[in-house]
Scaffold this motif. Structure first.
Motif, PDB file in Angstrom:
ATOM      1  N   VAL A  33      48.301  11.865  50.646  1.00 64.43           N
ATOM      2  CA  VAL A  33      49.617  11.670  50.041  1.00 64.43           C
ATOM      3  C   VAL A  33      50.544  12.831  50.406  1.00 64.43           C
ATOM      4  O   VAL A  33      51.713  12.635  50.778  1.00 64.43           O
ATOM      5  CB  VAL A  33      49.498  11.528  48.512  1.00 64.43           C
ATOM      6  CG1 VAL A  33      50.878  11.476  47.870  1.00 64.43           C
ATOM      7  CG2 VAL A  33      48.706  10.278  48.150  1.00 64.43           C
ATOM      8  N   SER A  59      56.590   4.667  45.940  1.00 64.86           N
ATOM      9  CA  SER A  59      55.304   5.009  46.546  1.00 64.86           C
ATOM     10  C   SER A  59      54.173   4.571  45.622  1.00 64.86           C
ATOM     11  O   SER A  59      54.213   4.842  44.417  1.00 64.86           O
ATOM     12  CB  SER A  59      55.202   6.512  46.810  1.00 64.86           C
ATOM     13  OG  SER A  59      53.959   6.836  47.384  1.00 64.86           O
ATOM     14  N   GLN A  76      49.719   4.108  45.627  1.00 64.50           N
ATOM     15  CA  GLN A  76      48.482   4.370  46.339  1.00 64.50           C
ATOM     16  C   GLN A  76      47.272   4.030  45.484  1.00 64.50           C
ATOM     17  O   GLN A  76      47.359   3.970  44.261  1.00 64.50           O
ATOM     18  CB  GLN A  76      48.406   5.826  46.781  1.00 64.50           C
ATOM     19  CG  GLN A  76      48.570   6.852  45.690  1.00 64.50           C
ATOM     20  CD  GLN A  76      50.023   7.235  45.470  1.00 64.50           C
ATOM     21  OE1 GLN A  76      50.864   7.112  46.357  1.00 64.50           O
ATOM     22  NE2 GLN A  76      50.313   7.687  44.263  1.00 64.50           N
ATOM     23  N   MET A  81      47.862   2.811  50.767  1.00 65.91           N
ATOM     24  CA  MET A  81      49.151   3.366  50.366  1.00 65.91           C
ATOM     25  C   MET A  81      50.289   2.514  50.903  1.00 65.91           C
ATOM     26  O   MET A  81      50.219   1.983  52.016  1.00 65.91           O
ATOM     27  CB  MET A  81      49.288   4.798  50.896  1.00 65.91           C
ATOM     28  CG  MET A  81      50.479   5.573  50.371  1.00 65.91           C
ATOM     29  SD  MET A  81      50.435   7.311  50.920  1.00 65.91           S
ATOM     30  CE  MET A  81      51.821   7.974  49.989  1.00 65.91           C
TER      31      MET A  81
END
Length: 285
Positions: free
Chosen positions: A19, A36, A38, A49
């Motif tokens: 990340v 975002s 993940q 991701m």
């Protein structure tokens, strides 16, 4: 939606620093992360991701981004891809005689609720040509018999190539696709299937469900594989019923569930929110 917005998806062996590496790379190239998500799968030791971001520097385009991500992908052994967020996948819908899922998808497209472009409809029957034409969508009648099935699948592949099709959607298409076709379009065909507990196969599934007195009915949208109706599941929708429901009521409710589950699956695929994880999926909603 800006033409400088992008979506990055990736999967790789899980390890520390992924990340941070992605975020730092984007920041170094004047990109601002807007969304975002993940997930690390402890059972398969795979990391997944999805990053949606804005490239703020007009000098940083898709080619530049692909170049910098290629280097990072090699370091972490990533399977990855990058898309412009405003690019809508081109969809070919296949249908037989039941038009509820097709009608729902066409209506959603006209209403701006489908993040994809339906470029054509293929059917082994002529019954729903009027529906496709009413939405201004090209209709292709490809009747299928045991003798011409292979020939018609060749024609289908020719259509997908000539029309630049990204995704095929089986909206109650009542023909089994060959193993060869499933392999050639792996991850690019979505099917909708009535799913009950227990699951009823064959003709008149809602009538079978009524006879058995089911308490839940549902629908499953999944990627098509050579294993019939056993591909990776994208979305499921269910409803509770009881002994007062007639077969006709179960059928009507089931068709609504099928339409909703399929539309969600198509939208999530179009937005690059679905990542394959072996025989299942990771869906970043």
């Amino acid at each position: 939606m800006s033409d400088r917005e992008f979506v990055l998806t990736l999967s790789c062996p899980d390890s520390r620093g992924i990340v941070a590496a992605v975020a730092n790379l984007l920041a170094a190239n004047d990109c601002n992360i807007e969304e975002s998500q993940q997930y690390g799968d402890h059972y398969t030791s795979r990391f997944f991701m999805r990053v949606q971001f804005l490239a703020e520097d007009p000098e940083v385009g898709e080619d530049t981004l692909r170049g910098v991500f290629s280097a990072l992908a090699g370091e972490f052994r990533m399977d990855w891809d990058l898309w412009r967020r405003d690019a809508r996948p081109r969809v070919l819908v296949m249908v037989s005689k039941f038009g509820h899922c097709l009608n729902d998808l066409l209506y959603r497209q006209r209403s701006g609720l489908l993040n994809a472009e339906i470029v054509g409809v293929v059917s082994n029957h002529p019954d729903l040509e009027f529906l496709a034409r009413s939405y201004g969508v090209e209709f292709h009648h490809l009747p299928v018999t045991p003798e011409n099935k292979a020939e018609q699948e060749v024609r289908l592949l020719e259509l997908t190539d000539s029309m630049g099709v990204d995704l095929v959607v089986l909206a109650r298409y009542m023909q089994v696709l060959s193993e060869d076709l499933c392999q050639k379009m792996s991850g690019r065909i979505i099917n909708i299937h009535h799913s009950f507990l227990p699951s009823f196969k064959g003709a008149r599934p809602y009538h079978q469900a009524h006879v058995r007195g089911v308490k839940l009915i549902g629908a499953t949208a999944h990627y098509v594989t050579a294993d019939l109706d056993e591909g990776p599941i994208i979305e499921q929708e269910v409803a509770r019923v009881d002994h007062t429901y007639s077969p006709e009521q179960l059928t009507a409710m089931g068709r609504d569930l099928e339409s909703v589950a399929l539309a969600r699956a198509v939208n999530w695929h179009a937005e690059h929110r679905v990542l394959l994880n072996g025989g299942k999926t990771v869906v970043f909603r």
